[in-house]
Structure formats: C-alpha cells, structure tokens
Design a protein around this motif. Structure first.
Motif, short mmCIF file in Angstrom:
data_model
loop_
_atom_site.label_atom_id
_atom_site.label_comp_id
_atom_site.label_asym_id
_atom_site.label_seq_id
_atom_site.Cartn_x
_atom_site.Cartn_y
_atom_site.Cartn_z
N PRO A 27 0.88 -1.28 -0.12
CA PRO A 27 0.14 0.14 -0.04
C PRO A 27 0.83 1.13 -0.13
O PRO A 27 1.94 1.21 0.07
N GLU A 28 0.50 2.40 -0.31
CA GLU A 28 0.95 3.64 -0.25
C GLU A 28 1.60 4.06 1.09
O GLU A 28 0.92 3.88 2.32
N ARG A 29 2.74 4.46 1.37
CA ARG A 29 3.37 4.87 2.43
C ARG A 29 3.42 3.87 3.42
O ARG A 29 2.40 4.05 4.56
N PRO A 30 3.75 2.47 3.43
CA PRO A 30 3.56 1.67 4.36
C PRO A 30 4.33 1.88 5.67
O PRO A 30 5.34 2.68 5.64
N LEU A 31 4.01 1.64 6.95
CA LEU A 31 4.55 1.70 8.25
C LEU A 31 5.84 0.77 8.34
O LEU A 31 6.86 1.30 8.77
N HIS A 32 5.94 -0.31 7.69
CA HIS A 32 6.82 -1.55 7.73
C HIS A 32 6.88 -2.31 6.39
O HIS A 32 5.86 -2.31 5.78
N THR A 33 7.90 -2.89 6.09
CA THR A 33 7.84 -4.11 5.38
C THR A 33 7.95 -5.21 6.01
O THR A 33 9.06 -5.50 6.83
N ILE A 34 7.01 -6.24 6.18
CA ILE A 34 7.07 -7.47 6.89
C ILE A 34 7.09 -8.73 6.03
O ILE A 34 6.18 -8.78 5.02
N LEU A 35 8.06 -9.55 6.08
CA LEU A 35 8.66 -10.94 5.39
C LEU A 35 8.22 -11.89 6.25
O LEU A 35 8.57 -12.01 7.39
N PHE A 36 7.27 -12.66 5.74
CA PHE A 36 6.72 -13.98 6.21
C PHE A 36 7.47 -15.21 5.58
O PHE A 36 7.34 -15.23 4.41
N VAL A 37 8.19 -15.87 6.41
CA VAL A 37 8.77 -17.27 6.02
C VAL A 37 8.14 -18.51 6.49
O VAL A 37 8.24 -18.65 7.79
N HIS A 38 7.70 -19.28 5.68
CA HIS A 38 6.96 -20.70 6.35
C HIS A 38 8.09 -21.65 6.57
O HIS A 38 9.31 -21.24 6.36
N GLY A 39 7.57 -22.76 7.09
CA GLY A 39 8.34 -23.69 7.49
C GLY A 39 8.58 -24.61 6.64
O GLY A 39 8.33 -24.74 5.54
N PHE A 40 9.23 -26.02 7.09
CA PHE A 40 9.36 -27.10 6.18
C PHE A 40 8.15 -27.93 5.75
O PHE A 40 7.20 -28.22 6.48
N GLY A 41 7.99 -27.83 4.47
CA GLY A 41 6.85 -28.42 3.81
C GLY A 41 5.61 -27.50 3.62
O GLY A 41 4.73 -27.70 3.34
#
Length: 846
Positions: A27-41
């Motif tokens: 979105p415009e002017r985001p507060l943060h960049t959040i990166l989600f990393v899933h697990g095994f499988g």
C-alpha cells in the motif's frame, strides 16, 4: 480485509533454473515491510490471515521457499546460503531497501534467525513462531528421507495431503540444510528486537524440541504463549497471534486504529497521509487507507473465480443457472470465435445488449483476446449508435435478433463487418425455451434477419464451433478494456477510455469498502445495466471478483424484481434511487422476502434520506449513498456500510482516492466547508477521451486531477456533499448560489411525494413532483411548506406535477428533458420562460 492473495503473486528469477514465487502487497506509504517465511513443507498462504491483517497499513511479502508452494524445484541447492540468497533476491525484486520485520514459522524460524544474524542491518524486528531449539526429526521421517527419488514419488500423493512441497525437495532440504543447522547458539548474538510465540504438536519434530526456544533467545526478548494450540498457531489462533504482533510493533504503529494514527501529522508515514486525507479517520477498521492494485488484466478476476468456485452459480437467469466453470468456458469460446473472424488485439467489439448472459460472456470473451468492449445503450436512437460505431471503429456487433433493424443500419453505415445475433431463448431452461419456440413472434426474433449476410451469425450455433480453452493472448494492465460513451448531457457523447488497470482498481476499491462480503457466498441482484460502467463495476465485475451469483434482469420492473428477490434471496443490490423508491412504494413489499438484502450502494443520483430510511426499515440491511462518474470507472465516494453515515452526503473517498474542493473560477484548493468544484485523482480515473486530446485536457489537468463539473463541499471530518451540477444552480437575491438538493430534501418530507426534482430555470427554482398513487396534494401546499423551511431564494417559484420522469437507461432523471418539455410548453403558448416565471405571484403554481 479479505483479499484474493493469488492476485498479488509475483515471481523472481534467482538462478538459471530457479524461480521463487511470492505474494507481495504494497500500500501507499507503508509503516513497515514485513516478510513472512514459512516452515518445512509449508507455503506462503499459511500466513494468509497475517498478510490480510497487516497489509492494511504495511508492505507484506510472503514467499514460497524453493521447492515449496509455487516456487520451482531445482535439481539441487537447498543449503542455507541459497535460501538466504533467495530472500535477498526477492527483497531486491520488490525494491525493499529499508530494514524489515522478519517473521518465521517452524523451520522458517531457523531461516529467519540465520538471516537476522548474518544481516543484522536488514532486520529491525524478528518474530519467531512455533520454532524449535533443534530440528532433529522423528525416526520414521529420517528413514523416508533416505529413500531414492523413484520411491519418494510413490508416496507423493499421500504427502500432498499434508505438505506443500515435493518429497524430493523436503529430502534435499533436510539432508543439506535442516539436519546441519545449529543456530540456537547464535540466538544470544541477535541484534534485532525479538519476540517468540510458542507452539507445539508438530508431526515431524518431537515436542521436546519446542520447549527450550524461550530460554535460548536474548535477554529482554518477548516470549508469548497464546494458549492451547497446535503447531500451526498462526492459523489456529490467528487473532491472538495478530494481537501479539500488533503489541510487539505497537511503538511503530503497525496497525493504526482510528485513535492510534501517529500524532506527528507532518510525518511522511501514515500520519502524513491522514493530514492530507482527513476522511481516513472515519474509515471502518477493516478498510485500508490505500490499496496496492494488482497489475493484471481484468480477465484474471474471472480466472480466479472459476478456479476457486468452479461449480458455484455465476449467472441465474429466468430459472437457468450457469456455473463459473461454464461461464468461463463460454467466454473462451467467444474469444476463439473472435480470433476466427480475424479480430486482433485492440479491435473494438460493440455490445448492444441488456443484462443477459450473452453480455457477460461477450464482455469477458472480448477482453480475453485483448479486444476493446464498446458498451452501447440499447435505448439510444439508431443514428447515435451508428455514430458511436463509426467513432470507435467497431468491427463486430453483438446484439439481440429483435434489434436486427438497428443492427443492419449500423452495419451498412459503419465499419462493422460482422454481426452476432443473440436470443433471450439461448439461456432459458428447456421448458421455457420450448414454449418460446412455439410462439411465432419469438421464433422470428430468434432467426437471422432476411438481410443477414454470410458474415452474420446466430449466437448459439456460432459459439459451439469453438474450443472452450482461453486463447493465449498477452494483455497488459495498461491496455484499453472498455470504451464507454458519456450520456451527452453537455454535448455530443464522448468515448471514455477505461483500461484494465482502471477497472481492476475500482472493482477492488468497491470490494474492500464492503467489509463483510464473503467470497463465494454472495448473491448479487443485477438489474442496473451492465452496459453502463456503474453496473459493469458495482454489479458484474464486483460479483466476479468475489465469486458471487449474478441474478440477471434485462430491465427494471418492480414486480419482476421482487419476484426475483423472493426466488434468489440476493444479499447485495447496487442500484439507483428510483429503484429503491419503487420498491418502497410497492404494495405488501415485505411478503417478497426483501430482508435477504444486506448491503446496497446507491449511485447515479442523490439518495433522499426518506428513501434510505424506509428501505433500511423494510430490509434491515444497509443502503448508503455513493458517487461517481463514468470517467472514474465510476465509483469515487461512498458512505461507510457499517460506519458513520451522514444524511445528504456522498460519503468518503474510496481507498487510494484523493479528492478536494477547488475554487470555481481560479481552481485553487479551498478549505473545508467552502463550496467549489469537486476534483478527483486515483487509479480509477480514465486515461482520457477516445481520439479527443483537447477534451481530455479540459477535464484532466497536468497533475492528474479529474474535474467533475459538480459543485460540492467537504466537512472538517472529510465527508463530501454534492450540491449541484454547475448548470442546475441558480442565484438568489443575495448573489449566493442556491442548489436543488437543499430544496428536494425538504419536499421529500411530505408523505404524498413519491419523487421530486428541482431545477434552476431562468435563475428561478422550479420543482417537478411525482405523487404516490391515490394521493393528492395542492401545489400551493408544497410552496407554503417550503416557505416555512427555506430561505426565499430556495422556495420553488413553480411546482409542476408529472406522472413519470424522463430517465437515462441507468435510471437517472434527465433534468435537461424536464426543462426542455417545460420550455416547449411555454413557447407553444406564445411566451418566454422568463416572462412566465416573472408573472407568477407568491402563490401562483401549476
């Protein structure tokens, strides 16, 4: 906020044979960049609740690790170094340069921890969910991961029930990555602020593996147990997990509520956005201030609908049902049929149809080949349709057999080379189709006209000749999708260029405004014409975007609409005020079960408060006034569905829509409360007028602001009110402008009044009034009522009773026609309008 996350899927080429698939919402002017990393499988969609929640105010990225989800499976290369390189590549692809919030789940905890340890400058916050102190898998899985690949393929169908990766990929990741990781020794050295959310009951790891994580993280880290939950805690206890993340980031305002916008309104982030757009403070909590419009062709909405809901009814018409799978297949047949006629990308296809299944199918079929749909009004005179066909350069016309005379005229006098004749009977149930075939008049309507040439076709026979698989044609978001001609209120109708991006943007804006819409569960009453962009967006495209069933009616007939409501129980009903007026006044309306209707957005004309309140009392649903114009795809404003509604207001600008009031003469921005012209800027604003650059420059300035020609004002809290079209106002004795709506709202309070339209004629207000059945009220009484409630300059000089108002095909009252009829009457009597109005005393009415 409910989103179809697959619309936001992208790919990054990280190695010659490796593509990483990821979901990215910015979105415009985001507060943060959040990166989600899933697990095994796992896969990125395991974070769907977190992505939907935090994408309202933050840029979010959820990636599929190599060999997982939709990412490609390389021949090898599952070592930690390559996984981290994949993350860096995705961040580069998304142009993320600032520190990120990094969240990992299960083995994603190990990956996130390793990334934060190696690149501490790239991570501001670290969130570790249901991670383990070590990844020593259960013995049975160790044995399986020693099997050769041919044997693994035998077990793959079983694994697919629980895993989102191939067993080969899991084997490689375990052997070359997972079993070697000893990262808990690095926990004390972590620099980012860290939070741990505990989890348990994993199928692959022993319970003891999870118990030490809270003891291993650095001192001062936040450790949270959200209560009883299995390993997939972010799915099973999503609200608790989301609240924990919100609290963890609270100092940075991860998810601002109405009372938690940043206090520093000059900041570049969300606070600055609020200072520029005060209406955001009145948004419902689930409505995002801005949206990241997917850069996709509009047809992707149909692709997603039939893949998600293949067997759900897409169209309900006269007792016949078409599923989304069937509708998509027929749109593909239509597209292949166009290709067989030599229709190429950017060719124009004129659709001259009421709300029938043919229109939906032809519309999406045209877009599938990169064609441009020219939306024509069946009620326009043939001469105007010929002009539009020539102006657009249309090559194909799709229309009903009963319009054959008009079709032949268009073909003879324009560039149209082919005509495809449809019949209402094409999509009737068998019994109704049989009955129709026995009627001579219907048989004639279904047949090709005698003057038809070899280049003309009957819909059903023609469509069956082609494959039901979509053709492979590259269509870009910036390509033109629709030519919509204006109503011609102020001159010759002009062709409005709407791109795929414009229409996708407006569809998503309206969809996000309806906060309680449930994908795959809604039923849309579709009587507002699709051939107008209001019906196209708020009914057809919106329905397709959420997998709703469309109940099609070719025209508005009050009793027919009510019977369709009783039969189909619609939940959504976009319309125009005259439709709601007719339903409100229909005898015994409640017996038709109209309480199934949950939400309605009213457009095209002002919605009187009396009409709104009566309809909401009957349905127990919400009816809110919106606003738009064809040049903006069309919706720009609406009152909140479940939030604060202001009577007489068009509401708030939709997400990512900017609006301001400017001086009528100088064009400079005005302060709240002042009256001026409404101007709009946003992703839904048209590219311009078809082959008319001068007209485009007249309405869209160099900064991208669309001038609406509507007089309006904005309140301090960001609600907008349309006062009048500039040409409908009049000037009082105090030299101040007076406007129709102020007068109309007062006259609507009289119980005898069904509908009223006030127009300024010769600088005097004239009221045109339609009364309810079996009621009477003297014009003098209306005048006296207004005299008690309004200043002298707003009291109607004349009241004219009418049985029916002249309307556009979308149902909007044609004020110019009312004025024209009055002028003709006065001229026929040998006088002038000014003399006639000037000769009336305070009680002289008609």
């Amino acid at each position: 906020m409910q989103l179809d996350l697959e619309l936001y899927r992208e790919e990054a080429q990280v190695e010659a044979n490796v593509r990483i698939s990821y979901i990215h919402i910015a979105p415009e002017r985001p507060l943060h960049t959040i990166l989600f990393v899933h697990g095994f499988g796992g896969r990125a969609r395991q974070w769907r609740y977190q992505i939907e929640q935090f994408a309202i105010h933050n840029e979010v990225i959820g990636l599929d690790l190599r060999g997982h989800g939709r990412s490609s499976r390389p021949g090898g290369g599952y070592e930690m170094d390559r996984i981290l390189a994949d993350i860096l590549a995705v961040l580069r692809h998304c142009d993320v340069n600032r520190p990120i919030v990094l969240a990992g789940h299960s083995y994603g905890v190990a990956i996130a921890t390793e990334f934060a340890w190696r690149y501490p400058e790239r991570v501001s916050h670290l969130i570790l969910i249901a991670g383990a102190g070590e990844y020593n898998i259960l013995p049975a899985y160790k044995v399986m991961f020693r099997l050769p690949e041919p044997l693994l393929r035998l077990f793959q169908p079983i694994a697919n029930r629980a895993m989102d990766a191939s067993l080969y990929a899991l084997q490689e990741m375990y052997l070359h990555n997972m079993r070697h990781w000893r990262g808990w020794d690095k926990f004390p050295e972590l620099k980012p602020k860290t939070m741990v959310i505990l989890g348990n009951k994993d199928r692959v790891l022993p319970q003891s593996a999870f118990e030490r994580v809270g003891e291993l993280v650095p001192e001062g880290s936040e450790v949270i147990n959200v209560g009883v939950s299995a390993h997939m805690v972010m799915l099973e206890r999503r609200d608790a997990v989301n609240r924990a993340i919100e609290r963890f980031l609270e100092g940075e305002t991860a998810v601002p509520t109405h009372s938690r916008w940043r206090s520093d309104v000059e900041a570049a982030g969300r606070g600055g956005l609020l200072a520029e757009r005060p209406w955001l403070a009145n948004y419902e909590t689930a409505v995002p201030p801005t949206i990241d419009v997917p850069r996709l062709p509009l047809t992707r909405l149909l692709d997603r609908a039939w893949r998600r809901f293949p067997n759900r009814p897409a169209i309900r018409f006269m007792g016949r049902t078409l599923s989304y799978r069937s509708m998509s297949a027929q749109a593909a047949r239509f597209a292949n049929g166009l290709l067989s006629l030599g229709i190429k990308k950017e060719a124009r296809v004129m659709l001259l149809l009421p709300n029938l299944p043919h229109l939906v199918i032809a519309f999406y079929g045209t877009l599938r080949v990169g064609g441009i749909a020219v939306m024509a009004n069946p009620l326009d005179p043939p001469e105007e349709l010929v002009r539009q066909a020539n102006a657009s350069g249309a090559e194909v016309l799709v229309t009903l057999g009963r319009f054959s005379k008009t079709a032949i005229q268009i073909k003879v006098q324009s560039s149209v080379r082919h005509v495809i004749y449809a019949s209402v009977a094409d999509y009737l149930p068998f019994t109704k189709k049989l009955a129709a075939s026995l009627m001579p008049s219907q048989r004639r309507a279904d047949q090709l006209p005698d003057q038809a040439a070899g280049s003309d076709f009957a819909w059903s026979r023609w469509l069956r000749r082609f494959r039901p698989e979509p053709p492979r044609v590259t269509v870009r978001p910036e390509d033109t999708a629709v030519l919509q001609f204006t109503s011609g209120t102020t001159g010759i109708p002009k062709g409005i260029i709407l791109t795929h991006y414009n229409l996708v943007a407006n569809t998503m804006q309206v969809r996000l405004w309806l906060t309680d819409v449930r994908d795959g569960h809604e039923v849309m009453m579709c009587v507002v014409p699709f051939s107008h962009v209001y019906g196209m967006t708020s009914a057809m495209n919106l329905a397709v975007s959420v997998g709703a069933s469309m109940v099609l009616l070719p025209r508005f007939d009050t009793e027919a609409v009510l019977r369709a409501i009783r039969r189909n129980k619609p939940t959504l009903f976009p319309g125009v005020p005259s439709m709601y007026v007719a339903l409100n006044n229909f005898p015994s309306v409640r017996k038709f079960g109209i309480d199934s209707i949950r939400a309605c957005i009213s457009g095209a004309a002002p919605l009187p408060i009396e009409v709104k309140e009566t309809f909401e009392k009957l349905t127990k649903g919400k009816l809110v006034e919106g606003y738009g114009l064809s040049e903006a795809s069309p919706v720009t404003h609406a009152n909140p569905i479940n939030g604060r509604h202001k009577a007489g207001s068009i509401g708030l600008p939709l997400p990512s829509t900017e609006a301001r009031i400017v001086d009528l003469k100088t064009g400079r921005p005005l302060a709240a409360g002042q009256i001026g012209e409404l101007v709009i800027r946003g992703p839904q604003v048209m590219r311009g007028y078809w082959q008319d650059e001068a007209a485009t420059l007249d309405v869209i300035d160099k900064d991208g602001w669309l001038h609406t020609n509507d007089v309006a004002r904005m309140t301090e809290d960001g609600y907008f009110q349309i006062i009048s079209r500039r040409q409908d106002s009049w000037q009082g004795e105090d030299k101040k402008l007076a406007f129709p709506r102020d007068v109309e709202e007062v006259i609507y309070e009289l119980p005898e009044v069904r509908e009223v339209v006030v127009v300024g004629i010769a600088n005097q207000p004239v009221a045109f009034v339609s009364l309810k059945e079996k009621t009477r009220i003297p014009a003098k009484t209306i005048i006296q009522f207004c005299q008690r409630r309004l200043p002298p300059s707003q009291v109607p000089r004349l009241v004219i009773f009418v049985k029916e108002f002249p309307r556009s095909f979308i149902g909007k009252v044609l004020r110019r026609e009312l004025v024209s009829q009055y002028r003709q009457q006065i001229r026929a009597e040998g006088g002038s309008v000014s003399q006639h109005l000037a000769g009336l005393d305070d009680t002289a009415v008609e």
